[in-house]
Write an enzyme that holds these catalytic residues in place. Structure first.
Site, short mmCIF file in Angstrom:
data_model
loop_
_atom_site.label_atom_id
_atom_site.label_comp_id
_atom_site.label_asym_id
_atom_site.label_seq_id
_atom_site.Cartn_x
_atom_site.Cartn_y
_atom_site.Cartn_z
N GLY A 22 20.79 -21.29 27.90
CA GLY A 22 20.09 -20.05 28.23
C GLY A 22 20.68 -18.77 27.66
O GLY A 22 19.94 -17.83 27.35
N ASP A 42 21.91 -16.78 39.60
CA ASP A 42 20.86 -16.95 40.61
C ASP A 42 21.56 -17.21 41.95
O ASP A 42 21.99 -16.26 42.61
CB ASP A 42 20.00 -18.13 40.13
CG ASP A 42 18.80 -18.45 41.00
OD1 ASP A 42 18.40 -17.60 41.80
OD2 ASP A 42 18.23 -19.55 40.86
N ASP A 73 14.10 -20.70 29.78
CA ASP A 73 12.96 -21.60 29.53
C ASP A 73 12.24 -22.02 30.80
O ASP A 73 12.77 -21.91 31.91
CB ASP A 73 13.46 -22.88 28.85
CG ASP A 73 14.26 -23.77 29.82
OD1 ASP A 73 15.18 -23.24 30.47
OD2 ASP A 73 13.93 -24.96 29.94
#
Ligand code: 5GP
Ligand code: MG
Length: 179
Positions: free
Chosen positions: A48, A106, A162
């Site tokens: 990422g 996150d 993604d």
């Protein structure tokens, strides 16, 4: 175009490229100041963070090295909670000043595992630079030193991130449209 389709979902444009580049520059300026004499080793967390790391490193103007590790924790829209190390670290990091370069923090589970692993390998100081953070999703007690942008707790794609393999190439960020 402001609405795109990836697999079975629709995504709408939420952060345009110009805002992204501005925030990346701001983080780079801060790192250039803070780590000027620290000979940092940047560790880009694949997949990422590849695009953020590329843009960030172009703006870093102090002596440094960059390397890559590959981890995976997401399946579809949700984190599995289990972090797999797919490609590990080859460098000796004993006594090094590390900057971990991540796409997004996150829950913080991934970052907590990375910090524990780098600490065990003998890193001197570990700083965290993340492109995005979802503050409302954080479940771990970690200090994030550099955040380019804070976002709400919604699933996003683009700029390296993604949805089941697709969308990483987008230069803007798109947020899933809830049906
Ligand atoms: P954490 O362990 O902090 O819960 O999750 C971190 C990883 O989950 C990130 O490095 C990223 O790969 C993935 N992730 C978290 N939120 C999103 C999101 O909104 N979109 C995408 N594509 N990946 C996400
Ligand atoms: Mg990541």
């Amino acid at each position: 175009m402001s609405i795109i389709d990836i697999h079975d979902k629709k995504f709408s444009l939420s952060i345009p490229e110009t805002d992204i580049q501005e925030s990346v520059k701001r983080v780079a300026d801060q790192i250039n100041q803070d780590l000027i004499d620290k000979d940092p080793l940047f560790i880009c967390v694949l997949n990422g963070a590849f695009m953020f790391a590329g843009d960030l490193m172009k703006q870093i103007n102090i002596p440094c090295e960059i390397t890559f590790v590959k981890l995976s924790s997401y399946e579809g829209l949700y984190t599995t909670g289990k972090v797999k190390e797919v490609i590990g670290l080859n460098e000796n990091i004993v006594g090094r000043n590390i900057v971990v370069v991540e796409d997004i923090v996150d829950t913080g589970v991934t970052m907590e595992k990375i910090i524990a692993s780098l600490t065990a390998k003998g890193a001197k100081e570990i700083k965290i630079a993340t492109f995005l953070q979802k503050p409302d999703a954080l479940q771990r007690d970690i200090t994030i030193d550099y955040v380019a942008m804070k976002i709400p707790n919604d699933f996003i794609v683009g700029y390296g991130l993604d949805y089941n393999g697709y969308g990483r190439n987008l230069k803007d960020i798109y947020t899933v449209v809830q049906e």
